[in-house]
Design a protein around this motif. Structure first.
Motif, short mmCIF file in Angstrom:
data_model
loop_
_atom_site.label_atom_id
_atom_site.label_comp_id
_atom_site.label_asym_id
_atom_site.label_seq_id
_atom_site.Cartn_x
_atom_site.Cartn_y
_atom_site.Cartn_z
N THR A 59 21.61 29.95 19.28
CA THR A 59 22.81 30.58 18.72
C THR A 59 23.93 30.70 19.74
O THR A 59 23.74 30.49 20.94
N SER A 60 25.10 31.10 19.26
CA SER A 60 26.25 31.27 20.14
C SER A 60 26.05 32.41 21.13
O SER A 60 26.66 32.45 22.20
N ASN A 61 25.16 33.34 20.77
CA ASN A 61 24.84 34.43 21.69
C ASN A 61 24.25 33.89 22.98
O ASN A 61 24.60 34.31 24.08
N ASP A 62 23.32 32.93 22.85
CA ASP A 62 22.71 32.30 24.02
C ASP A 62 23.76 31.56 24.83
O ASP A 62 23.72 31.54 26.05
N SER A 63 24.69 30.95 24.13
CA SER A 63 25.75 30.22 24.83
C SER A 63 26.62 31.15 25.64
O SER A 63 27.05 30.81 26.75
N GLN A 64 26.85 32.36 25.13
CA GLN A 64 27.63 33.34 25.90
C GLN A 64 26.87 33.79 27.14
O GLN A 64 27.46 34.01 28.19
N ASP A 65 25.54 33.92 27.01
CA ASP A 65 24.72 34.27 28.18
C ASP A 65 24.81 33.19 29.25
O ASP A 65 24.95 33.49 30.44
N GLN A 66 24.76 31.94 28.83
CA GLN A 66 24.88 30.84 29.78
C GLN A 66 26.27 30.85 30.43
O GLN A 66 26.41 30.59 31.62
N GLN A 67 27.27 31.15 29.63
CA GLN A 67 28.63 31.23 30.17
C GLN A 67 28.69 32.27 31.28
O GLN A 67 29.30 32.04 32.33
N GLN A 68 28.05 33.40 31.07
CA GLN A 68 28.02 34.46 32.07
C GLN A 68 27.28 33.99 33.33
O GLN A 68 27.72 34.25 34.45
N GLN A 69 26.18 33.27 33.14
CA GLN A 69 25.44 32.74 34.28
C GLN A 69 26.28 31.73 35.07
O GLN A 69 26.26 31.72 36.30
N PHE A 70 27.02 30.89 34.35
CA PHE A 70 27.88 29.93 35.04
C PHE A 70 28.98 30.65 35.82
O PHE A 70 29.33 30.25 36.94
N LYS A 71 29.49 31.73 35.27
CA LYS A 71 30.49 32.51 36.00
C LYS A 71 29.91 33.09 37.27
O LYS A 71 30.55 33.08 38.33
N GLN A 72 28.69 33.60 37.18
CA GLN A 72 28.03 34.14 38.36
C GLN A 72 27.78 33.06 39.41
O GLN A 72 27.97 33.28 40.60
N MET A 73 27.38 31.88 38.96
CA MET A 73 27.17 30.77 39.89
C MET A 73 28.49 30.35 40.53
O MET A 73 28.54 30.02 41.72
N PHE A 74 29.57 30.38 39.75
CA PHE A 74 30.88 30.04 40.30
C PHE A 74 31.23 31.01 41.42
O PHE A 74 31.71 30.61 42.48
N GLU A 75 30.96 32.29 41.20
CA GLU A 75 31.23 33.28 42.24
C GLU A 75 30.36 33.02 43.48
O GLU A 75 30.83 33.14 44.61
N GLN A 76 29.10 32.63 43.26
CA GLN A 76 28.23 32.29 44.39
C GLN A 76 28.76 31.09 45.15
O GLN A 76 28.75 31.07 46.38
N LEU A 77 29.23 30.10 44.42
CA LEU A 77 29.78 28.91 45.08
C LEU A 77 31.05 29.24 45.86
O LEU A 77 31.27 28.70 46.95
N LEU A 78 31.87 30.14 45.34
CA LEU A 78 33.05 30.59 46.09
C LEU A 78 32.62 31.27 47.38
O LEU A 78 33.22 31.05 48.45
N TYR A 79 31.57 32.09 47.30
CA TYR A 79 31.05 32.77 48.48
C TYR A 79 30.57 31.74 49.52
O TYR A 79 30.88 31.83 50.70
N VAL A 80 29.82 30.74 49.06
CA VAL A 80 29.32 29.69 49.96
C VAL A 80 30.49 28.93 50.56
O VAL A 80 30.50 28.63 51.76
N ASN A 81 31.51 28.63 49.76
CA ASN A 81 32.68 27.92 50.26
C ASN A 81 33.38 28.73 51.34
O ASN A 81 33.79 28.19 52.37
N ASN A 82 33.50 30.03 51.13
CA ASN A 82 34.12 30.89 52.14
C ASN A 82 33.30 30.90 53.42
O ASN A 82 33.85 30.90 54.52
N ARG A 83 31.96 30.89 53.29
CA ARG A 83 31.10 30.84 54.47
C ARG A 83 31.28 29.53 55.22
O ARG A 83 31.35 29.50 56.44
N LEU A 84 31.39 28.43 54.46
CA LEU A 84 31.60 27.13 55.10
C LEU A 84 32.94 27.10 55.83
O LEU A 84 33.03 26.55 56.94
N ASP A 85 33.97 27.68 55.23
CA ASP A 85 35.27 27.77 55.91
C ASP A 85 35.16 28.57 57.19
O ASP A 85 35.74 28.21 58.23
N SER A 86 34.41 29.64 57.16
CA SER A 86 34.22 30.48 58.34
C SER A 86 33.50 29.70 59.44
O SER A 86 33.88 29.74 60.61
#
Length: 94
Positions: A59-86
């Motif tokens: 259902t679309s409910n599951d899709s919203q959960d995945q969307q939230q997980q992708f957002k969290q992963m995006f934030e993790q990738l931003l964190y990793v990118n900032n670490r790489l810049d450092s």
């Protein structure tokens, strides 16, 4: 001026001699931690992609959960990118 030049030569020769310094250890530790974060995030992304392929009919409910997980992963990738810049800034200091 001459003392400064001697200090630079001593620092350069110690770097060339392969001496282990706390700064080098710190940079190496940062690289290892960043790589482990990157691999962990990549594993999560791949697992989610596999789940997505296996559960196309949910259902679309599951899709919203995945969307939230992708957002969290995006934030993790931003964190990793900032670490790489450092790390890059630290390496450029050498």
């Amino acid at each position: 001026m001459k003392k400064h030049k001697n200090d630079q030569l001593n620092e350069a020769s110690s770097l060339l001699a392969g001496e282990i310094t706390s700064t080098k250890v710190e940079v190496i530790a940062s690289i290892v931690l960043t790589l482990s974060d990157s691999l962990s995030t990549l594993a999560t992304i791949l697992a989610l992609q596999e789940e997505k392929e296996a559960a196309q009919s949910k259902t679309s409910n599951d899709s919203q959960d995945q969307q939230q997980q992708f957002k969290q992963m995006f934030e993790q990738l931003l964190y990793v990118n900032n670490r790489l810049d450092s790390i890059e800034r630290k390496l450029n200091r050498f």
